[in-house]
Design an enzyme around this catalytic site. Structure first.
Site, PDB file in Angstrom:
ATOM      1  N   ASN A  91     -31.364  12.337  59.589  1.00  0.00           N
ATOM      2  CA  ASN A  91     -30.956  13.542  58.870  1.00  0.00           C
ATOM      3  C   ASN A  91     -30.909  14.638  59.924  1.00  0.00           C
ATOM      4  O   ASN A  91     -31.946  15.141  60.349  1.00  0.00           O
ATOM      5  CB  ASN A  91     -31.964  13.874  57.770  1.00  0.00           C
ATOM      6  CG  ASN A  91     -31.682  15.229  57.140  1.00  0.00           C
ATOM      7  OD1 ASN A  91     -30.612  15.812  57.342  1.00  0.00           O
ATOM      8  ND2 ASN A  91     -32.637  15.741  56.374  1.00  0.00           N
ATOM      9  N   LYS A 104     -29.891  17.632  59.716  1.00  0.00           N
ATOM     10  CA  LYS A 104     -30.118  19.006  59.249  1.00  0.00           C
ATOM     11  C   LYS A 104     -29.056  19.912  59.857  1.00  0.00           C
ATOM     12  O   LYS A 104     -27.903  19.526  59.951  1.00  0.00           O
ATOM     13  CB  LYS A 104     -31.554  19.433  59.567  1.00  0.00           C
ATOM     14  CG  LYS A 104     -32.562  18.384  59.064  1.00  0.00           C
ATOM     15  CD  LYS A 104     -33.989  18.825  59.129  1.00  0.00           C
ATOM     16  CE  LYS A 104     -34.889  17.723  58.571  1.00  0.00           C
ATOM     17  NZ  LYS A 104     -36.292  18.105  58.512  1.00  0.00           N
ATOM     18  N   HIS A 122     -33.389  17.273  49.159  1.00  0.00           N
ATOM     19  CA  HIS A 122     -34.326  17.413  50.280  1.00  0.00           C
ATOM     20  C   HIS A 122     -35.231  18.617  50.047  1.00  0.00           C
ATOM     21  O   HIS A 122     -34.801  19.617  49.472  1.00  0.00           O
ATOM     22  CB  HIS A 122     -33.546  17.585  51.596  1.00  0.00           C
ATOM     23  CG  HIS A 122     -34.421  17.446  52.805  1.00  0.00           C
ATOM     24  ND1 HIS A 122     -35.224  18.473  53.249  1.00  0.00           N
ATOM     25  CD2 HIS A 122     -34.637  16.399  53.629  1.00  0.00           C
ATOM     26  CE1 HIS A 122     -35.894  18.062  54.307  1.00  0.00           C
ATOM     27  NE2 HIS A 122     -35.562  16.807  54.566  1.00  0.00           N
ATOM     28  N   GLU A 169     -36.166  20.895  51.912  1.00  0.00           N
ATOM     29  CA  GLU A 169     -35.642  22.157  52.464  1.00  0.00           C
ATOM     30  C   GLU A 169     -34.612  22.772  51.523  1.00  0.00           C
ATOM     31  O   GLU A 169     -34.506  23.993  51.422  1.00  0.00           O
ATOM     32  CB  GLU A 169     -35.063  21.900  53.867  1.00  0.00           C
ATOM     33  CG  GLU A 169     -36.185  21.668  54.882  1.00  0.00           C
ATOM     34  CD  GLU A 169     -35.824  20.764  56.044  1.00  0.00           C
ATOM     35  OE1 GLU A 169     -34.618  20.546  56.289  1.00  0.00           O
ATOM     36  OE2 GLU A 169     -36.752  20.264  56.703  1.00  0.00           O
ATOM     37  N   GLU A 205     -40.810  12.039  51.159  1.00  0.00           N
ATOM     38  CA  GLU A 205     -41.037  12.900  52.313  1.00  0.00           C
ATOM     39  C   GLU A 205     -42.084  13.956  51.970  1.00  0.00           C
ATOM     40  O   GLU A 205     -41.750  15.002  51.397  1.00  0.00           O
ATOM     41  CB  GLU A 205     -39.734  13.604  52.714  1.00  0.00           C
ATOM     42  CG  GLU A 205     -38.597  12.659  53.032  1.00  0.00           C
ATOM     43  CD  GLU A 205     -37.569  13.326  53.935  1.00  0.00           C
ATOM     44  OE1 GLU A 205     -37.342  12.807  55.021  1.00  0.00           O
ATOM     45  OE2 GLU A 205     -37.023  14.370  53.545  1.00  0.00           O
ATOM     46  N   GLY A 249     -41.404  17.752  60.198  1.00  0.00           N
ATOM     47  CA  GLY A 249     -41.265  18.629  61.360  1.00  0.00           C
ATOM     48  C   GLY A 249     -42.584  19.143  61.909  1.00  0.00           C
ATOM     49  O   GLY A 249     -42.615  20.046  62.730  1.00  0.00           O
ATOM     50  N   SER A 269     -41.902  13.245  60.320  1.00  0.00           N
ATOM     51  CA  SER A 269     -42.393  13.007  61.678  1.00  0.00           C
ATOM     52  C   SER A 269     -42.383  11.524  62.078  1.00  0.00           C
ATOM     53  O   SER A 269     -43.271  11.064  62.804  1.00  0.00           O
ATOM     54  CB  SER A 269     -43.796  13.606  61.868  1.00  0.00           C
ATOM     55  OG  SER A 269     -43.753  15.009  61.672  1.00  0.00           O
TER      56      SER A 269
HETATM   57  P1  13P Z   1     -38.757  15.159  60.787  1.00  0.00           P
HETATM   58  O1  13P Z   1     -38.490  13.718  61.118  1.00  0.00           O
HETATM   59  O2  13P Z   1     -38.193  16.117  61.817  1.00  0.00           O
HETATM   60  O3  13P Z   1     -40.193  15.411  60.456  1.00  0.00           O
HETATM   61  O4  13P Z   1     -37.924  15.483  59.449  1.00  0.00           O
HETATM   62  C1  13P Z   1     -38.062  14.639  58.362  1.00  0.00           C
HETATM   63  C2  13P Z   1     -37.022  14.964  57.371  1.00  0.00           C
HETATM   64  O5  13P Z   1     -37.048  16.012  56.747  1.00  0.00           O
HETATM   65  C3  13P Z   1     -35.935  13.993  57.178  1.00  0.00           C
HETATM   66  O6  13P Z   1     -35.181  14.294  56.054  1.00  0.00           O
END
Ligand code: 13P
Length: 251
Positions: free
Chosen positions: A9, A11, A95, A97, A167, A173, A213
């Site tokens: 992903n 982002k 997601h 976010e 997640e 992150g 992560s």
């Molecule tokens: P990270 O792998 O950067 O922690 O992000 C996970 C994520 O949000 C995947 O959708």
């Protein structure tokens, strides 16, 4: 047997040129990954070029969000049909976010999922609790709510097109991964819920990814859990070498 699905992903990372360069560098590195499904969720601007560059490879391309309407006066939005036409075969929906920064709710998630399926896209439905929710003992309540409400009105046949991504928000992150046993516990809870909703056979076929992560160093241990069927990866999916290590976690 569920086929593992390792998906990046990206982002809000990568220009068109960077996305194409990534695929050209990564495709040879992941070509030998037998028995693993591989995907990349990418920014809308890069999707068409990315999908063209990925043609003939084993890399699937998907959007990171979509609207539920076919078209209309929705400035800034993209329809599932537009994603499909650009070469996407799936879309990530719900997601954390999107929920946190853009007002995504279980209601909009549900509408988006139905629209995506109607346009032939597979869906990665994201769910997960915040740290405060975990500490308050609400993990399964929150996760079950995301899954149940997100899938409301879907029938068993449609579940073949759905992947769930667990997640935990506190692991995204942050470098803080859920312990494999913690992930397994939530994944097993999701499969139990899916069993209640759609029956055992359907639930056993749904892939549940872990995200938060995930890196080349920890992917194998996470993937060794019985109900972890893939990974949704942010930061570690941005470099071809690291992405390839994730995809090739078995070998
Ligand atoms: P990270 O792998 O950067 O922690 O992000 C996970 C994520 O949000 C995947 O959708």
């Amino acid at each position: 047997m569920r086929k593992p699905f390792i998906c990046g992903n990206w982002k809000m990372y990568k220009t068109v040129a960077e996305a194409v360069a990534f695929v050209n560098a990564a495709k040879g590195l992941v070509a030998g990954a037998a028995g693993v499904e591989i995907g990349i969720g990418a920014p809308a601007t890069a999707l068409k070029a990315l999908a063209d560059a990925a043609k003939g490879t084993n890399i699937r391309v998907g959007g990171e969000n979509c609207h539920w309407e076919k078209e209309g006066a929705f400035t800034g939005e993209i329809s599932p049909g537009m994603l499909a036409e650009a070469g996407c075969s799936f879309v990530i929906i719900g997601h954390s976010e999107r929920r946190q920064y853009f007002g995504e709710t279980d209601g909009t998630v549900n509408k988006k999922i139905k629209a995506a399926l109607a346009n032939g896209l597979d869906v990665i439905l994201c769910c997960g609790e915040t740290l405060a929710e975990r500490e308050a003992g609400k993990t399964s309540q929150v996760v079950d709510g995301h899954v149940k409400n997100g899938l409301a009105g879907l029938d068993a046949g449609q579940m073949a097109k759905i992947v769930i991504a667990y997640e935990p928000v506190w692991a995204i992150g942050t470098g803080r991964t859920a312990a494999p046993a913690q992930a397994q516990e939530v994944h097993a809870g999701i499969r139990k819920l899916l069993t209640d909703l759609f029956g055992r056979e359907v639930a056993e076929g749904v892939r549940i990814q872990y995200g938060g992560s995930v890196k080349p160093e920890n992917v194998k241990e996470i993937m060794s859990q019985p109900d972890v069927d893939g990974a949704l990866v942010g930061g570690a999916s941005l470099k071809p070498e690291s992405f390839a290590q994730l995809v090739n976690y078995q070998g």
